[in-house]
Design a protein around this motif. Structure first.
Motif, PDB file in Angstrom:
ATOM      1  N   VAL A  53     -70.573 -26.926 -45.347  1.00 49.09           N
ATOM      2  CA  VAL A  53     -70.309 -26.090 -44.172  1.00 49.09           C
ATOM      3  C   VAL A  53     -71.525 -26.071 -43.252  1.00 49.09           C
ATOM      4  CG1 VAL A  53     -69.841 -23.743 -43.354  1.00 49.09           C
ATOM      5  CG2 VAL A  53     -68.602 -24.649 -45.322  1.00 49.09           C
ATOM      6  N   GLY A  54     -72.703 -25.903 -43.834  1.00 49.75           N
ATOM      7  CA  GLY A  54     -73.945 -25.875 -43.073  1.00 49.75           C
ATOM      8  C   GLY A  54     -75.071 -26.485 -43.874  1.00 49.75           C
ATOM      9  N   SER A  55     -76.215 -26.672 -43.222  1.00 54.95           N
ATOM     10  CA  SER A  55     -77.373 -27.249 -43.899  1.00 54.95           C
ATOM     11  C   SER A  55     -78.560 -26.300 -43.826  1.00 54.95           C
ATOM     12  CB  SER A  55     -77.750 -28.604 -43.294  1.00 54.95           C
ATOM     13  OG  SER A  55     -78.115 -28.461 -41.939  1.00 54.95           O
ATOM     14  N   THR A  56     -79.419 -26.391 -44.829  1.00 54.32           N
ATOM     15  CA  THR A  56     -80.624 -25.568 -44.931  1.00 54.32           C
ATOM     16  C   THR A  56     -81.799 -26.489 -45.231  1.00 54.32           C
ATOM     17  OG1 THR A  56     -79.339 -23.725 -45.843  1.00 54.32           O
ATOM     18  CG2 THR A  56     -81.714 -23.648 -46.150  1.00 54.32           C
ATOM     19  N   SER A  57     -82.929 -26.259 -44.572  1.00 51.28           N
ATOM     20  CA  SER A  57     -84.107 -27.076 -44.835  1.00 51.28           C
ATOM     21  C   SER A  57     -85.336 -26.188 -44.941  1.00 51.28           C
ATOM     22  CB  SER A  57     -84.311 -28.127 -43.739  1.00 51.28           C
ATOM     23  OG  SER A  57     -84.393 -27.525 -42.463  1.00 51.28           O
ATOM     24  N   ASN A  58     -86.264 -26.585 -45.813  1.00 49.38           N
ATOM     25  CA  ASN A  58     -87.450 -25.788 -46.072  1.00 49.38           C
ATOM     26  C   ASN A  58     -88.586 -26.659 -46.585  1.00 49.38           C
ATOM     27  OD1 ASN A  58     -87.165 -22.682 -45.890  1.00 49.38           O
ATOM     28  ND2 ASN A  58     -85.247 -23.283 -46.882  1.00 49.38           N
ATOM     29  N   LEU A  59     -89.809 -26.181 -46.372  1.00 47.49           N
ATOM     30  CA  LEU A  59     -90.947 -26.701 -47.107  1.00 47.49           C
ATOM     31  C   LEU A  59     -90.992 -25.996 -48.452  1.00 47.49           C
ATOM     32  CD1 LEU A  59     -93.797 -26.925 -44.458  1.00 47.49           C
ATOM     33  CD2 LEU A  59     -92.702 -28.831 -45.650  1.00 47.49           C
ATOM     34  N   VAL A  60     -91.099 -26.753 -49.544  1.00 43.50           N
ATOM     35  CA  VAL A  60     -91.025 -26.180 -50.881  1.00 43.50           C
ATOM     36  C   VAL A  60     -92.075 -26.812 -51.783  1.00 43.50           C
ATOM     37  CG1 VAL A  60     -88.551 -25.643 -50.713  1.00 43.50           C
ATOM     38  CG2 VAL A  60     -89.284 -27.886 -51.587  1.00 43.50           C
TER      39      VAL A  60
END
Length: 368
Positions: A53-60
């Motif tokens: 449905v949607g996308s999520t992005s992060n520095l991890v």
């Protein structure tokens, strides 16, 4: 922060680390044959997850091998060797803790980030004895792997994006997370006593009993046993193990049986496999094919593809399938590994179907 700025920040971090000179070993000898050494690693990554449905992005921080520091004390004692190992993660945002609805703080250290406070005595002939917070006997038994790609591809599927939850076919968020339906049953670290036998023609056995001492409000008790084997043969080498573990929670037992093996040929081709079952009905099979090649002067390149196939997680009759492809490039001059991994997660239940999840993990691990 936008995806562009996250990616730019990660690139700057990786470039900065790559520019550092190789550090001298931080080891300090004493006058009686012992030494103290300090070590650590930094493992930032860019994570992007699409749940259909949607996308999520992060520095991890890559949860498979998180950023950490540690110290070793090694001292000959009698006919054996005494060691002490302290190791802690730094509490950076973990790749397995981010979800669609929750992004942890960039840094949030707690006592659960303590990995090892471990005393040991290696007697040589009679084996090795451990006391303290550290690995149970079956830690690593489900993850045997010669591929060199475990930073992005290995049997700990949930490390990449384990807290993300599946959406129903209609797009509604469920409570079923990736990590809840992809367990490897592998042993962890506890406050425990442990014994490892001496090596006999490549075989060794380990036994441990412990408790969860770092998490609040837990009185779980753990018992496990593991058999390991490693040897070289004409044209390659083999390693593997088999384990049994029991968790006692308020008098109710849960038993896991699992094992894995890996074969590396001199040609660079390798294969790794694992299987596991739980007495409550869950089971899985995991397999990986890989290749290691010396194509670039900077260091070895490792490539791999893997598949996880699980059953009866969350509900009876459910099916889990995870596909992955990944690459790890060693950069020997700065003791670094750059990596890229892509995964596709499928999950279905008898009465409910879910949308697939896709993940990307790109980063670099630098050790000192």
């Amino acid at each position: 922060m936008t995806t562009f700025w996250r990616t730019s920040t990660l690139s700057a971090v990786v470039a900065g680390v790559a520019a550092l000179p190789v550090q001298a070993e931080m080891k300090y000898d004493n006058n009686s044959g012992g030494f103290v050494s300090i070590y650590g690693q930094f493992n930032p990554a860019f994570q992007m997850v699409d749940d259909g449905v949607g996308s999520t992005s992060n520095l991890v921080d890559n949860s498979h091998s998180n950023t950490r520091v540690g110290i070793w004390v090694n001292q000959p004692l009698g006919s054996g060797t005494f060691t002490f190992n302290f190791e802690t993660a730094l509490g950076l945002r973990a790749s397995d803790s981010v979800s669609q609805t929750f992004t942890p703080k960039g840094v949030d250290w707690s006592r659960t980030n303590l990995r090892k406070i471990d005393f040991a005595y290696d007697s040589g002939t009679y084996g090795k004895f451990y006391l303290g917070q550290g690995s149970m006997a079956t830690d690593g038994i489900a993850d045997t792997d010669y591929s060199g790609t475990s930073l992005v591809l290995y049997n700990g599927i949930g490390d990449t994006a384990g807290s993300f939850t599946f959406r129903s076919s209609a797009g509604a968020m469920s409570s079923v997370s990736i990590s809840s339906v992809t367990s490897s049953f592998d042993g962890g670290r506890r406050g425990r006593v442990r014994y490892d036998s001496a090596d006999f023609s490549g075989f060794s056995i380990s036994l441990a009993a412990g408790e969860e001492i770092l998490a609040s409000n837990s009185n779980d008790k753990f018992y496990d046993v593991a058999l390991r084997y490693a040897n070289e043969f004409s044209g390659g080498k083999f390693t593997g193990g088999f384990g049994f573990s029991r968790r006692d929670r308020n008098g109710v037992d849960r038993d896991d049986t699992f094992g894995s093996f890996s074969v590396l040929l001199d040609s660079g081709f390798n294969v790794s496999m694992a299987v596991g079952s739980r007495d409550t009905g869950e089971d899985y099979v995991y397999g990986k094919l890989g290749y290691k090649g010396d194509w670039f002067a900077i260091g070895q390149t490792a490539l791999g593809v893997d598949l996880y196939d699980g059953s009866n997680f969350n509900t009876s009759g459910s099916s889990t399938r995870v596909f992955g492809i990944g690459a790890v490039q060693n950069i020997d001059s700065v003791n670094m590994e750059a990596y890229l991994g892509l995964r596709s997660y499928e999950f279905s239940e008898v009465t409910t179907s879910y949308r697939d999840i896709e993940s990307v993990l790109f980063g670099a691990r630098w050790k000192f």
